[in-house]
Design a protein around this motif. Structure first.
Motif, short mmCIF file in Angstrom:
data_model
loop_
_atom_site.label_atom_id
_atom_site.label_comp_id
_atom_site.label_asym_id
_atom_site.label_seq_id
_atom_site.Cartn_x
_atom_site.Cartn_y
_atom_site.Cartn_z
N GLY A 121 -17.57 28.08 -23.93
CA GLY A 121 -17.91 26.71 -23.61
C GLY A 121 -19.08 26.24 -24.45
O GLY A 121 -20.15 26.86 -24.42
N SER A 122 -18.86 25.19 -25.23
CA SER A 122 -19.94 24.65 -26.07
C SER A 122 -20.47 23.38 -25.39
O SER A 122 -19.72 22.42 -25.18
CB SER A 122 -19.40 24.31 -27.46
OG SER A 122 -18.89 25.47 -28.08
N TYR A 123 -21.74 23.41 -25.02
CA TYR A 123 -22.37 22.33 -24.26
C TYR A 123 -23.41 21.62 -25.14
O TYR A 123 -24.17 22.27 -25.87
CB TYR A 123 -23.11 22.87 -23.05
CG TYR A 123 -22.31 23.49 -21.94
CD1 TYR A 123 -22.12 22.81 -20.73
CD2 TYR A 123 -21.78 24.77 -22.06
CE1 TYR A 123 -21.43 23.39 -19.68
CE2 TYR A 123 -21.08 25.36 -21.01
CZ TYR A 123 -20.91 24.67 -19.83
OH TYR A 123 -20.22 25.25 -18.78
N VAL A 124 -23.47 20.30 -25.00
CA VAL A 124 -24.51 19.54 -25.68
C VAL A 124 -25.12 18.53 -24.70
O VAL A 124 -24.39 17.84 -23.98
CB VAL A 124 -23.96 18.79 -26.91
CG1 VAL A 124 -25.01 17.84 -27.48
CG2 VAL A 124 -23.51 19.78 -27.98
N LYS A 125 -26.44 18.49 -24.68
CA LYS A 125 -27.16 17.53 -23.85
C LYS A 125 -28.29 16.94 -24.68
O LYS A 125 -29.06 17.68 -25.31
CB LYS A 125 -27.73 18.22 -22.60
CG LYS A 125 -28.48 17.30 -21.65
CD LYS A 125 -27.53 16.45 -20.83
CE LYS A 125 -28.25 15.74 -19.70
NZ LYS A 125 -27.33 14.92 -18.88
N THR A 126 -28.38 15.63 -24.70
CA THR A 126 -29.52 15.00 -25.37
C THR A 126 -30.52 14.53 -24.31
O THR A 126 -30.12 14.09 -23.23
CB THR A 126 -29.08 13.82 -26.24
OG1 THR A 126 -28.38 12.87 -25.43
CG2 THR A 126 -28.18 14.29 -27.37
N PHE A 127 -31.79 14.62 -24.64
CA PHE A 127 -32.82 14.21 -23.68
C PHE A 127 -34.07 13.77 -24.42
O PHE A 127 -34.31 14.17 -25.57
CB PHE A 127 -33.17 15.36 -22.73
CG PHE A 127 -33.84 16.53 -23.39
CD1 PHE A 127 -35.23 16.57 -23.54
CD2 PHE A 127 -33.09 17.61 -23.88
CE1 PHE A 127 -35.85 17.64 -24.15
CE2 PHE A 127 -33.71 18.68 -24.49
CZ PHE A 127 -35.09 18.70 -24.63
#
Length: 991
Positions: A121-127
């Motif tokens: 699972g490749s996850y991306v979150k911007t913050f």
């Protein structure tokens, strides 16, 4: 600069890269006011919610460069964090018990992993960093990721971690920028850690617990260690506080009412402390004030403190000087919709349910739980065995046999560090919770030096708790690993053998009374040991909640699914259904027995009063009201409410005088202990204990009034009276019609029944193989003789049968029809030598489906059986036939009531029939389905549409068993021998 490497996934020496040291789970605030209010920290920012997501079935097909700053992931799907990948539309969950999920698919051996199927699972979150957290060090915490993951921030590698069930924290400070930041996480389902996570559960992957950013002020206490000491008289306590900071720490300790009881630098002394226990979970409130050089407050750490002493004394475990008995359950974190992603509301429901049903202890099988769970156990009062994330069942036990050819971790030094890391992570996070009495070195991983080293670590770090490990049972060379003798599913007789031999260690059943399907029979044999043997200190039922997942069938109907329902192979099918509550959090009928056998106060009423035995260790009975009633046929004739005071660990007899006295009637005298006031776990009036006395007398046998007319035809015999008609068929060999006021009650005629729908335990112990002849005898029989005896006021028609199970085995059913329309039924069975046990001896017939409203005077209110009736009470109860199909994952025998005096079966107009006992109370099951319909369905949605109400009236039904679900028989006294002659009688009457 460290370069991430996929080789780490199968490298025993790499299980964390750049991960911060494990630490206590404390929170902290800027001011005393914020610390008192609690709630969200300004220094913490949640990253839960929607993340960009890509799924690949293996590493080769993953987007390998997605973490780079220039990689555009905006077109990806979204996924919820926390959440399992497999429950959000990617891949499929798989349920296996002991075997590894790749068994038979890949020949890999530890520490190697199956590379062609290792979902990624490749996850991306911007913050953006919240304003109040800027210009300070920035950290990230992953509370749970299964099973290994890499992390990047803004295109730079941050770190790597394994261990699915403890936090992994990383320092983001060198990589964070102003404005938007790109966080990339790559999660692998399988790693070296997967060999250590062979628990009996669903196999998921993904970020399934909270993720948050946090920062801290300069001088922050990174770790806090709270330790309490009590003198031998428990009259004085000393509180030791160690905080990992170079600044001064000032301690302020308040009692539950907010009064300051001690303050100053550590240690603090408290006189006459209130002690913590599950009975009285008294918590003090501690505020640690970290101060700067000028004496100003940098941060305030609020903690709850429970003063208690847990120790081994004279080979018996004691809490606060008293011998403790664990009335426990094993518990998986589980929710039918979200798997091991559970909410605080789920946890509170679980704890309240445990407390309401007299459960005082929980084992976190077989991994550390969310940190909130321990805070709630502190607050509500539950004793906890905290178990580290270790199980390697499939490496040493195959098909029930021990095979140590490639057992891990054993005494293999290369496994020592990765296992010890899991022990440290659990200990450091959880060490300050008073509810935790015992550390556990994991589950079903055999024995060896590696697990022994984990035990030694716990003992070196913590003298206030004991250490548990069951696996030394298989290798006594490592007996010192566990402070207590702990076995799984030992028979009561085997436990007695141990306890009778002057053992060196006390005994607990870390798993016992396997609650799969319709089970829990014979539980009393275990709880009875508590009073006989001081070194028997209780056990933990397997388990609390069914692990079943909501799924839709081909018609779009939701059902609770088990292994195999997701095309998952290999699988262990419905072996995930062992709970005393269902996966959608409803009480199973089994809970009735648990609540009674786990009572801390026992009530023994008689005709002149109640003997009250208070087995609580620390609490008297002043918070309860004693309500005594005397009833006839479920109708209360008198009720008395009494205020009592029985000290802990003492007995008292309370006189109660009844005005009602009639030796010719059967009365029920009941004593009920109820909460006077609302608590955090139950409402006022909640019953914590009950006891019953049934003053049995023989029923009156008056001859029914009225005459009958007998018409004997060539094939049919008719018996007629005012407003009723009964027909018997010589050809069919049974009663075929029973009409009252023109309404036909017989939809399918009665025949002898010797079979019940096999329970999970019946299947596990091969009962059907040994006793299948009774299955055939329930379908076919030969009527060898029909006899008619006619008189003016009654007629008797007797049918005799030969059974295919044996030439010598015979059965007969006699119907005596009287002028009032009642039918007196006598069932006789003539046994034969050499016959196997029968599951039930009954007569079964069908009435039209509209007759589905039931009014019982029987043992209840929930289903009960010969070996599971201690928690049932004689009373008047109502339900519907459909209610008696209990929600076990696979349909099976369910819904029986023992001690039936009568049961009325009615339609909406309250017309119908009643079944009454004659000499001995009956066992009845009234259901929409036959035993064979239940047995032929693998799921409840496979049961046919309801056309009938099936009435099964039994003289006896064997118990359901429960010592285990893979071979243990029902105990001998609750079985029915096929060679025994038996007779039972009942009466059918119109309503």
């Amino acid at each position: 600069m460290t370069v991430p490497d996929l080789a780490w996934l199968s490298d025993l020496s790499v299980f964390n890269v750049n991960r911060l040291p494990a630490h206590s789970d404390h929170v902290y605030y800027a001011t005393m006011e914020e610390a008192r209010q609690g709630g969200n920290m300004n220094w913490r920012h949640s990253l839960n919610g929607s993340w960009k997501f890509h799924y690949a079935s293996n590493a080769e097909s993953r987007p390998a460069s997605f973490w780079k700053q220039e990689a555009n992931c905006s077109g990806w799907d979204t996924i919820q964090v926390p959440g399992h990948i497999q429950l959000q539309g990617y891949g499929a969950p798989q349920y296996v018990n002991t075997m590894y999920p790749w068994d038979g698919i890949s020949p890999v051996r530890p520490p190697h992993i199956q590379e062609d199927h290792n979902p990624v699972g490749s996850y991306v979150k911007t913050f953006s960093v919240p304003e109040q957290m800027t210009d300070q060090p920035l950290y990230i915490s992953f509370q749970g990721v299964e099973s290994a993951f890499f992390i990047w921030l803004n295109g730079q590698f941050v770190g790597y971690s394994e261990d699915s069930f403890t936090p992994a924290d990383f320092d983001l400070t060198p990589f964070v920028t102003e404005g938007e930041n790109k966080l990339a996480v790559e999660v692998y389902q399988r790693s070296t850690g997967s060999w250590l996570e062979d628990q009996d559960f669903w196999r998921f992957s993904g970020i399934f617990r909270d993720v948050y950013l946090y920062t801290a002020p300069e001088g922050h206490a990174k770790d806090v260690h709270i330790r309490t000491e009590l003198n031998d008289a428990f009259s004085e306590a000393v509180l030791h506080v160690e905080a990992q900071t170079e600044r001064d720490v000032y301690c302020l300790l308040e009692d539950a009412e907010g009064r300051v009881v001690a303050e100053g630098p550590s240690p603090l002394t408290v006189s006459d402390p209130e002690l913590w226990s599950a009975e009285s979970p008294y918590l003090y409130r501690l505020f640690l004030q970290v101060k700067n050089e000028e004496g100003g407050i940098i941060e305030v750490i609020p903690e709850r403190v429970g003063f208690r002493r847990f120790e081994m004394k004279n080979k018996i475990m004691h809490l606060n000087g008293k011998r403790i008995v664990f009335k426990g359950v094993n518990r998986h974190e589980f929710n039918a919709r979200t798997g091991r992603v559970i909410t605080k509301e789920d946890m509170i429901w679980d704890i309240q349910t445990m407390k309401q049903n007299n459960i005082n202890a929980v084992r976190t099988s077989h991994y550390p739980n969310q940190t909130e769970w321990y805070r709630l156990c502190d607050e509500y009062g539950l004793y906890v065995i905290d178990e580290m994330n270790l199980e390697t069942h499939g490496s040493w036990q195959k098909m029930g046999k021990v095979d140590t050819e490639w057992t891990i971790p054993g005494s293999k030094p290369e496994w020592n560090d990765i296992v010890l890391d899991r022990a440290k992570s659990m200990y450091e996070r959880d060490k300050n919770h008073p509810s935790i009495l015992i550390w556990s070195c994991g589950n079903e991983s055999h024995a060896g030096d590696v697990i022994l080293n984990a035990s030694k670590y716990f003992k070196e770090q913590d003298s206030s708790r004991l250490v548990h490990y069951e696996g030394v049972f298989y290798d006594r060379d490592f007996d010192e690993t566990s402070d207590m003798e702990s076995r799984m599913y030992a028979k009561p007789a085997d436990i007695e053998d141990y306890l009778s031999a002057d053992p060196e260690k006390p005994y607990i059943s870390c798993e016992y009374i396997h609650a799969m399907g319709n089970s829990l029979g014979g539980m009393y044999k275990y709880t009875d040991l508590e009073e006989t043997y001081p070194m028997y200190q209780g056990g933990f039922i397997w388990d609390f909640i069914d692990q079943s997942l909501l799924k839709k069938n081909r018609f779009g109907e939701e059902f609770l699914a088990y292994g195999g329902d997701f095309d998952d192979r290999p699988t262990d099918y419905n072996f995930c259904g062992n709970g005393i509550v269902t996966a959608d959090r409803k009480l199973s009928p089994k809970m009735q027995e648990v609540k009674f056998l786990y009572q801390n106060i026992k009530l023994f009423p008689d005709q002149t009063g109640v003997r009250i035995k208070n087995e609580q260790l620390f609490k008297g009975t002043d918070s309860y009201e004693l309500v005594c009633t005397i009833s006839e046929e479920g109708v209360v004739l008198e009720e008395k409410s009494l205020t009592i005071q029985v000290d802990p660990l003492s007995e008292q007899y309370v006189p109660v005088k009844w005005a009602t006295e009639d030796e010719q009637k059967e009365y029920v005298i009941e004593a009920s202990l109820r909460l006077k006031e609302k608590t955090i776990w139950a409402e006022a009036g909640h019953e914590v204990a009950f006891g019953q006395l049934i003053s049995q007398t023989a029923p009156k046998k008056a001859t029914p009034a009225g005459n009958v007319t007998v018409v004997e035809g060539d094939v049919t015999i008719g018996v007629h009276g005012d407003h009723f008609s009964v027909l018997f068929s010589k050809a069919s060999g049974t009663l075929v019609s029973l009409q009252y006021a023109g309404e036909e009650m017989i939809a399918a005629p009665p025949y002898p029944l010797f079979w019940r729908a096999m329970t999970d335990n019946d299947k596990g112990n091969q009962f059907a193989f040994a006793s299948s002849g009774w299955y055939t005898s329930s379908f076919v029989r030969t009527c060898t003789n029909v006899q008619l005896e006619a008189a003016e006021d009654h007629a008797v028609i007797r049918f005799e049968y030969r059974l295919p199970i044996s030439e010598q085995a015979k059965a007969s059913v006699s119907y005596a029809v009287y002028g009032d329309g009642s039918v007196h039924v006598t069932n006789n069975y003539q046994g034969a030598e050499g016959l196997s046990d029968m599951p039930i001896y009954a007569l079964s017939f069908k009435v039209p489906a509209e007759y589905d409203q039931l009014d019982w005077y029987a043992m209840g209110p929930d289903e009960n059986y010969a070996d599971r009736e201690k928690g049932a009470r004689l009373g008047r109860f109502q339900n519907k036939s459909a209610d008696n199909v209990s929600p076990y994952l696979v349909p099976q025998e369910s819904g029986a009531r023992t001690g039936v005096r009568y049961v009325k079966i009615a339609n909406d107009c309250q017309k119908g029939i009643a079944v009454h006992y004659v000499n001995e109370p009956l066992t009845c099951t009234i259901s929409p389905y036959t035993a064979f319909e239940l047995e032929n369905a693998a799921h409840h949605y496979e049961l046919p549409p309801v056309h009938y109400t099936v009435v099964t009236v039994a003289g006896r039904q064997m118990g359901v068993g429960g010592d285990d679900s893979w071979g243990a028989p029902v105990h001998a006294e609750h079985r029915i021998q096929g060679e025994t002659n038996m007779t039972f009688e009942f009466i059918l009457k119109p309503l």
